[in-house]
Design a protein around this motif. Structure first.
Motif, PDB file in Angstrom:
ATOM      1  N   ARG A   1      -2.380   1.422  -2.617  1.00  0.00           N
ATOM      2  CA  ARG A   1      -2.336  -0.036  -2.495  1.00  0.00           C
ATOM      3  C   ARG A   1      -2.341  -0.709  -3.867  1.00  0.00           C
ATOM      4  O   ARG A   1      -1.683  -1.732  -4.069  1.00  0.00           O
ATOM      5  CB  ARG A   1      -3.507  -0.533  -1.652  1.00  0.00           C
TER       6      ARG A   1
ATOM      7  N   ARG B   1       2.165   4.557   2.266  1.00  0.00           N
ATOM      8  CA  ARG B   1       1.012   3.979   2.968  1.00  0.00           C
ATOM      9  C   ARG B   1       0.945   4.469   4.411  1.00  0.00           C
ATOM     10  O   ARG B   1      -0.141   4.783   4.919  1.00  0.00           O
ATOM     11  CB  ARG B   1       1.101   2.447   2.957  1.00  0.00           C
TER      12      ARG B   1
ATOM     13  N   ARG C   1      -6.605   3.677  -1.615  1.00  0.00           N
ATOM     14  CA  ARG C   1      -6.789   2.561  -2.560  1.00  0.00           C
ATOM     15  C   ARG C   1      -5.793   2.649  -3.712  1.00  0.00           C
ATOM     16  O   ARG C   1      -5.237   1.637  -4.146  1.00  0.00           O
ATOM     17  CB  ARG C   1      -8.211   2.556  -3.103  1.00  0.00           C
TER      18      ARG C   1
ATOM     19  N   ARG D   1      -7.108  -5.600   4.744  1.00  0.00           N
ATOM     20  CA  ARG D   1      -7.246  -4.533   3.740  1.00  0.00           C
ATOM     21  C   ARG D   1      -8.547  -3.765   3.949  1.00  0.00           C
ATOM     22  O   ARG D   1      -8.573  -2.530   3.913  1.00  0.00           O
ATOM     23  CB  ARG D   1      -7.206  -5.137   2.331  1.00  0.00           C
TER      24      ARG D   1
END
Length: 217
Positions: free
Chosen positions: A159, A89, A156, A136
């Protein structure tokens, strides 16, 4: 007057996939849980066929695995996976921030500031339960601006690949809210200055701090 094309209805397989994905990501279905196609089909009011298709997609996402005599089981990800998740991330969202600093428009920056302002208001009202989803949107909004062709989609996917229990959100910790909002403010300032180096460094540090918090928990 411009018209929009009608959007096709969600297929049953898409529906099952979206429900199970949300339940796994939020840990309402925890790691190690067996998923029986027949039971899922009865619960969601569909046939077994779309459930099996949804399970195949979740297997491709590496959120479930198949074992002999056990069928589909939600993957139970450990500490190594947690470290890898936040490291990935940090790289992806850090790159998104750097690229966004070079191409963000006033309108896009204003949209991010609106999300941030809503978070500040909700934090002031004690609505910490709303902050995780808003954060988010803030992070993915930056990734979309920085990499509209590929990077936003990858952010995305990263996540979605790791279920984060709602109770594990650092935004529920009053001691974390202020520092995290300050980090968002510094990222916004770097984007406004078109300082890609600072935006990337700030985003990487911000994500890594979230990972350290999660590991301590």
């Amino acid at each position: 007057m411009p018209t929009s094309e009608p959007r096709p209805p969600m297929s049953k397989a898409d529906y099952v996939y979206s429900v199970l994905l949300d339940e796994i990501r939020s840990a309402r279905i925890p790691g190690g849980t067996a998923l029986r196609a027949g039971a899922v089909a009865r619960r969601l009011g569909v046939s077994v066929t779309p459930v099996r298709e949804a399970l195949r997609r979740l297997e491709n996402d590496r959120l479930i695995s198949y074992e002999a005599h056990h069928g589909a089981t939600v993957v139970d990800l450990g500490e190594d996976a947690l470290e890898e998740f936040y490291g990935l991330r940090a790289v992806v969202e850090g790159l998104g921030a750097r690229l966004a600093a070079g191409r963000i428009t006033d309108e896009e920056l204003g949209g991010l500031r609106e999300v941030h302002a809503a978070m500040v208001r909700d934090a002031g009202r004690g609505r910490n339960d709303l902050l995780g989803e808003q954060s988010r949107l803030f992070h993915l909004g930056i990734a979309d601006i920085g990499g509209p062709a590929f990077l936003g989609r990858h952010a995305r996917a990263v996540r979605n690949s790791f279920p984060v229990p709602a109770t594990a959100s650092l935004w529920l910790d009053d001691a974390q809210v202020g520092p995290q909002l300050e980090a968002h403010e510094r990222i916004l300032d770097a984007l406004a200055r078109a300082d890609g180096t600072a935006a990337e460094r700030l985003m990487i540090d911000h994500v890594r701090q979230a990972g350290e918090y999660r590991r301590r928990r």
